[in-house]
Scaffold this motif. Structure first.
Motif, mmCIF file in Angstrom:
data_model
loop_
_atom_site.group_PDB
_atom_site.id
_atom_site.type_symbol
_atom_site.label_atom_id
_atom_site.label_comp_id
_atom_site.label_asym_id
_atom_site.label_seq_id
_atom_site.Cartn_x
_atom_site.Cartn_y
_atom_site.Cartn_z
ATOM 1 N N LEU A 1 -5.103 -4.081 8.616
ATOM 2 C CA LEU A 1 -4.028 -4.823 7.962
ATOM 3 C C LEU A 1 -3.951 -6.264 8.450
ATOM 4 O O LEU A 1 -3.578 -7.168 7.696
ATOM 5 N N ALA A 2 -4.332 -6.502 9.690
ATOM 6 C CA ALA A 2 -4.337 -7.873 10.213
ATOM 7 C C ALA A 2 -5.424 -8.710 9.556
ATOM 8 O O ALA A 2 -5.321 -9.943 9.491
ATOM 9 N N LEU A 3 -6.458 -8.051 9.022
ATOM 10 C CA LEU A 3 -7.589 -8.762 8.419
ATOM 11 C C LEU A 3 -7.571 -8.716 6.886
ATOM 12 O O LEU A 3 -8.331 -9.434 6.240
ATOM 13 N N ALA A 4 -6.720 -7.876 6.323
ATOM 14 C CA ALA A 4 -6.780 -7.592 4.887
ATOM 15 C C ALA A 4 -6.284 -8.754 4.039
ATOM 16 O O ALA A 4 -5.446 -9.553 4.466
ATOM 17 N N GLY A 5 -6.801 -8.813 2.812
ATOM 18 C CA GLY A 5 -6.292 -9.713 1.796
ATOM 19 C C GLY A 5 -5.292 -8.965 0.935
ATOM 20 O O GLY A 5 -4.284 -8.465 1.431
ATOM 21 N N ASP A 6 -5.606 -8.853 -0.376
ATOM 22 C CA ASP A 6 -4.649 -8.203 -1.282
ATOM 23 C C ASP A 6 -5.062 -6.794 -1.665
ATOM 24 O O ASP A 6 -4.453 -6.181 -2.538
ATOM 25 N N HIS A 7 -6.106 -6.229 -0.996
ATOM 26 C CA HIS A 7 -6.619 -4.924 -1.408
ATOM 27 C C HIS A 7 -7.340 -4.245 -0.256
ATOM 28 O O HIS A 7 -8.044 -4.890 0.517
ATOM 29 N N LEU A 8 -7.149 -2.927 -0.142
ATOM 30 C CA LEU A 8 -7.894 -2.095 0.812
ATOM 31 C C LEU A 8 -8.280 -0.790 0.116
ATOM 32 O O LEU A 8 -7.481 -0.218 -0.629
ATOM 33 N N SER A 9 -9.505 -0.317 0.390
ATOM 34 C CA SER A 9 -9.941 0.998 -0.079
ATOM 35 C C SER A 9 -10.103 1.894 1.141
ATOM 36 O O SER A 9 -10.861 1.550 2.064
ATOM 37 N N LEU A 10 -9.405 3.031 1.137
ATOM 38 C CA LEU A 10 -9.367 3.922 2.298
ATOM 39 C C LEU A 10 -9.756 5.319 1.841
ATOM 40 O O LEU A 10 -8.985 5.994 1.144
ATOM 41 N N TYR A 11 -10.961 5.753 2.208
ATOM 42 C CA TYR A 11 -11.524 7.001 1.700
ATOM 43 C C TYR A 11 -11.605 8.052 2.795
ATOM 44 O O TYR A 11 -12.045 7.763 3.915
ATOM 45 N N THR A 12 -11.212 9.283 2.474
ATOM 46 C CA THR A 12 -11.454 10.378 3.399
ATOM 47 C C THR A 12 -12.945 10.731 3.371
ATOM 48 O O THR A 12 -13.598 10.625 2.325
ATOM 49 N N LEU A 13 -13.471 11.120 4.519
ATOM 50 C CA LEU A 13 -14.882 11.479 4.606
ATOM 51 C C LEU A 13 -15.121 12.754 3.805
ATOM 52 O O LEU A 13 -14.538 13.797 4.080
ATOM 53 N N THR A 14 -15.970 12.655 2.804
ATOM 54 C CA THR A 14 -16.305 13.789 1.946
ATOM 55 C C THR A 14 -17.764 14.163 2.162
ATOM 56 O O THR A 14 -18.633 13.282 2.187
ATOM 57 N N GLY B 1 3.269 -3.263 2.577
ATOM 58 C CA GLY B 1 3.315 -3.863 1.244
ATOM 59 C C GLY B 1 2.035 -3.738 0.448
ATOM 60 O O GLY B 1 1.883 -4.371 -0.596
ATOM 61 N N LEU B 2 1.095 -2.907 0.922
ATOM 62 C CA LEU B 2 -0.131 -2.619 0.164
ATOM 63 C C LEU B 2 0.038 -1.219 -0.426
ATOM 64 O O LEU B 2 -0.265 -0.209 0.219
ATOM 65 N N LEU B 3 0.519 -1.158 -1.642
ATOM 66 C CA LEU B 3 0.918 0.109 -2.235
ATOM 67 C C LEU B 3 -0.275 0.860 -2.813
ATOM 68 O O LEU B 3 -1.250 0.251 -3.270
ATOM 69 N N ALA B 4 -0.184 2.166 -2.801
ATOM 70 C CA ALA B 4 -1.259 3.008 -3.336
ATOM 71 C C ALA B 4 -1.154 3.025 -4.856
ATOM 72 O O ALA B 4 -0.366 3.776 -5.419
ATOM 73 N N TYR B 5 -1.954 2.195 -5.516
ATOM 74 C CA TYR B 5 -1.943 2.215 -6.982
ATOM 75 C C TYR B 5 -2.900 3.267 -7.518
ATOM 76 O O TYR B 5 -2.873 3.617 -8.694
ATOM 77 N N GLU B 6 -3.754 3.807 -6.637
ATOM 78 C CA GLU B 6 -4.681 4.899 -6.948
ATOM 79 C C GLU B 6 -4.819 5.727 -5.678
ATOM 80 O O GLU B 6 -4.449 5.263 -4.588
ATOM 81 N N ILE B 7 -5.339 6.914 -5.761
ATOM 82 C CA ILE B 7 -5.347 7.835 -4.624
ATOM 83 C C ILE B 7 -5.907 7.192 -3.354
ATOM 84 O O ILE B 7 -5.345 7.346 -2.267
ATOM 85 N N SER B 8 -7.005 6.452 -3.469
ATOM 86 C CA SER B 8 -7.663 5.893 -2.286
ATOM 87 C C SER B 8 -7.593 4.378 -2.208
ATOM 88 O O SER B 8 -8.204 3.789 -1.306
ATOM 89 N N ASN B 9 -6.872 3.744 -3.125
ATOM 90 C CA ASN B 9 -6.883 2.290 -3.205
ATOM 91 C C ASN B 9 -5.482 1.711 -3.146
ATOM 92 O O ASN B 9 -4.569 2.185 -3.842
ATOM 93 N N HIS B 10 -5.342 0.669 -2.333
ATOM 94 C CA HIS B 10 -4.047 0.054 -2.064
ATOM 95 C C HIS B 10 -4.116 -1.439 -2.372
ATOM 96 O O HIS B 10 -5.124 -2.096 -2.072
ATOM 97 N N ALA B 11 -3.032 -1.971 -2.939
ATOM 98 C CA ALA B 11 -3.033 -3.393 -3.299
ATOM 99 C C ALA B 11 -1.616 -3.943 -3.272
ATOM 100 O O ALA B 11 -0.638 -3.204 -3.404
ATOM 101 N N ARG B 12 -1.547 -5.254 -3.097
ATOM 102 C CA ARG B 12 -0.261 -5.918 -3.214
ATOM 103 C C ARG B 12 0.125 -5.942 -4.695
ATOM 104 O O ARG B 12 -0.670 -6.351 -5.543
ATOM 105 N N PRO B 13 1.334 -5.504 -5.037
ATOM 106 C CA PRO B 13 1.735 -5.465 -6.447
ATOM 107 C C PRO B 13 2.002 -6.862 -6.985
ATOM 108 O O PRO B 13 2.200 -7.818 -6.226
ATOM 109 N N SER B 14 2.003 -6.967 -8.293
ATOM 110 C CA SER B 14 2.313 -8.242 -8.928
ATOM 111 C C SER B 14 3.778 -8.591 -8.695
ATOM 112 O O SER B 14 4.627 -7.712 -8.524
ATOM 113 N N SER B 15 4.068 -9.898 -8.686
ATOM 114 C CA SER B 15 5.446 -10.338 -8.496
ATOM 115 C C SER B 15 5.599 -11.769 -8.982
ATOM 116 O O SER B 15 4.687 -12.582 -8.827
#
Length: 400
Positions: A191-204, A243-257
């Motif tokens: 989070l200290a390095l992130a921009g407006d999006h992070l993808s966080l995947y469980t190991l499958t 403030g990086l909300l899960a807009y998809e199961i594994s993907n988080h982004a800052r919402p529009s405003s």
């Protein structure tokens, strides 16, 4: 979850996907169409991409559509020469209109040599980078078979920040014996390095991968599902607070405003919203409209086979199969319910020709609504956070 009067039904978009199949090495968790080659004839490959694109444009693919996103995926497309990306984009602009806010993403590895090309890729037209970091811990990177170290990962993120307006990076969690506090610390650094999006995947553990072989031999023991679920819940809690909300199961982004666009991956939204997309390159899939009929396209997977076929026939197509309305509808639900916004009835009808209320009768979804797994009104159907956590079972009930 009702839709406000101000909320517009989102556009589905038209995307171009370009698959670069080559990697420096094969990671043990990866089941993507990626290959290791000592040498790649870049000029020959560039010519093939341009020729396949010309073929699809000539037969009317995407005619009248506006390209909302381009995605260079792989493999490791940051290994391609930036001039190749520039040539592909220049040709694409000849065949299709590009939206004013078109998103052009390139997947990249953090290796120093590749990160050093980020500025050149930006000059070629790339405006978003997606970086395969996976972890900031040395032992974890070794376990995952990554070819970069933690210092290179941090440096690549900084290089991306300077080179392009938007960037994202991936992390893999729910690894064997990973503790909650360890993951919490990794997320703090991310989070200290992130921009407006992070993808966080469980190991499958995917079939036919190095990790699948290790599990079969008893050399690797995946994290139990209950522990994975606990880490998933922890992830949602921490990312929500940031403030990086899960807009998809594994993907988080800052919402529009306030008129500013959100950080969501617009290209992936084309898939999840059942939009039209053209796949170019070895093993690429597509969903295209031709003469008002949906077609599922797939190209030859093996790079050399695809390349030779393009050079002789003008395209690398392996199959082009009509998609029935019912199959298209199942896809729309399976993809759309991954999204926090859910499936809009109007988009469902546009993508499938079917009415959502008829395809999934209210009496079938009512028990799931009562259980707090699903929300539904006249505008859309939404899997709640609890529903998305058990999406496979929820879909089985909806599609029964």
């Amino acid at each position: 979850m009702p839709v406000s009067a101000e909320m517009k039904i989102p556009r589905r978009g038209f995307g171009l996907y370009v698959h670069w199949p080559f990697c420096v090495s094969k990671c043990p968790y990866c089941d993507f169409n990626s290959h290791v080659r000592e040498r790649v004839d870049a000029a020959r490959w560039q010519a093939a991409y341009l020729r396949e694109m010309e073929h699809y444009a000539t037969v009317g693919t995407g005619q009248g559509e506006t390209v909302t996103s381009v995605f260079f995926g792989g493999g490791t497309p940051s290994l391609m020469p930036p001039d190749t990306a520039a040539a592909i984009l220049e040709a694409a602009r000849k065949y299709w209109r590009f939206s004013d806010d078109v998103e052009i993403t390139l997947e990249a590895n953090p290796n120093s040599a590749e990160a050093g090309k980020f500025a050149a890729f930006a000059q070629a037209g790339i405006n978003r980078l997606s970086i395969g970091v996976q972890s900031f811990e040395a032992d974890v990177l070794k376990f995952l078979g990554r070819a970069h170290d933690a210092g290179e990962a941090r440096a690549a993120i900084e290089a991306a920040r300077k080179a392009v307006p938007r960037y994202s990076f991936d992390l893999i969690y729910a690894r064997p014996e990973q503790a909650a506090e360890q993951w919490r610390a990794e997320l703090r650094e991310a989070l200290a390095l992130a921009g407006d999006h992070l993808s966080l995947y469980t190991l499958t553990i995917e079939p036919n991968t190095g990790f699948a072989g290790a599990v079969a031999r008893g050399a690797l023991h995946p994290m139990p599902s209950d522990d994975q679920a606990a880490l998933y819940d922890l992830t949602q809690e921490i990312l929500d607070e940031a403030g990086l909300l899960a807009y998809e199961i594994s993907n988080h982004a800052r919402p529009s405003s306030e008129g500013m666009a959100g950080g969501e991956s617009r290209h992936n939204l084309v898939y999840w919203r059942s939009g039209e997309y053209l796949g170019l390159g070895p093993g690429a899939h597509g969903r295209i409209l031709r003469d008002d009929a949906w077609l599922a396209t797939q190209t030859r997977r093996k790079p050399e086979v695809w390349l030779e076929q393009v050079e002789t026939e003008g395209h690398g197509r392996e199959s082009e199969t009509p998609v029935a309305s019912s199959e298209r509808a199942e896809e729309a639900l399976m993809m759309g319910l991954r999204l926090a916004e859910g499936v809009y009835a109007a988009n469902f009808r546009a993508a499938t020709g079917l009415d959502l209320d008829i395809f999934v009768p209210r009496e079938r979804s009512a028990p799931l609504e009562a259980a707090g797994l699903l929300y539904r009104d006249n505008t859309r159907m939404v899997a709640t956070r609890e529903g998305r956590a058990v999406l496979d079972g929820l879909l089985a009930r909806l599609l029964a």
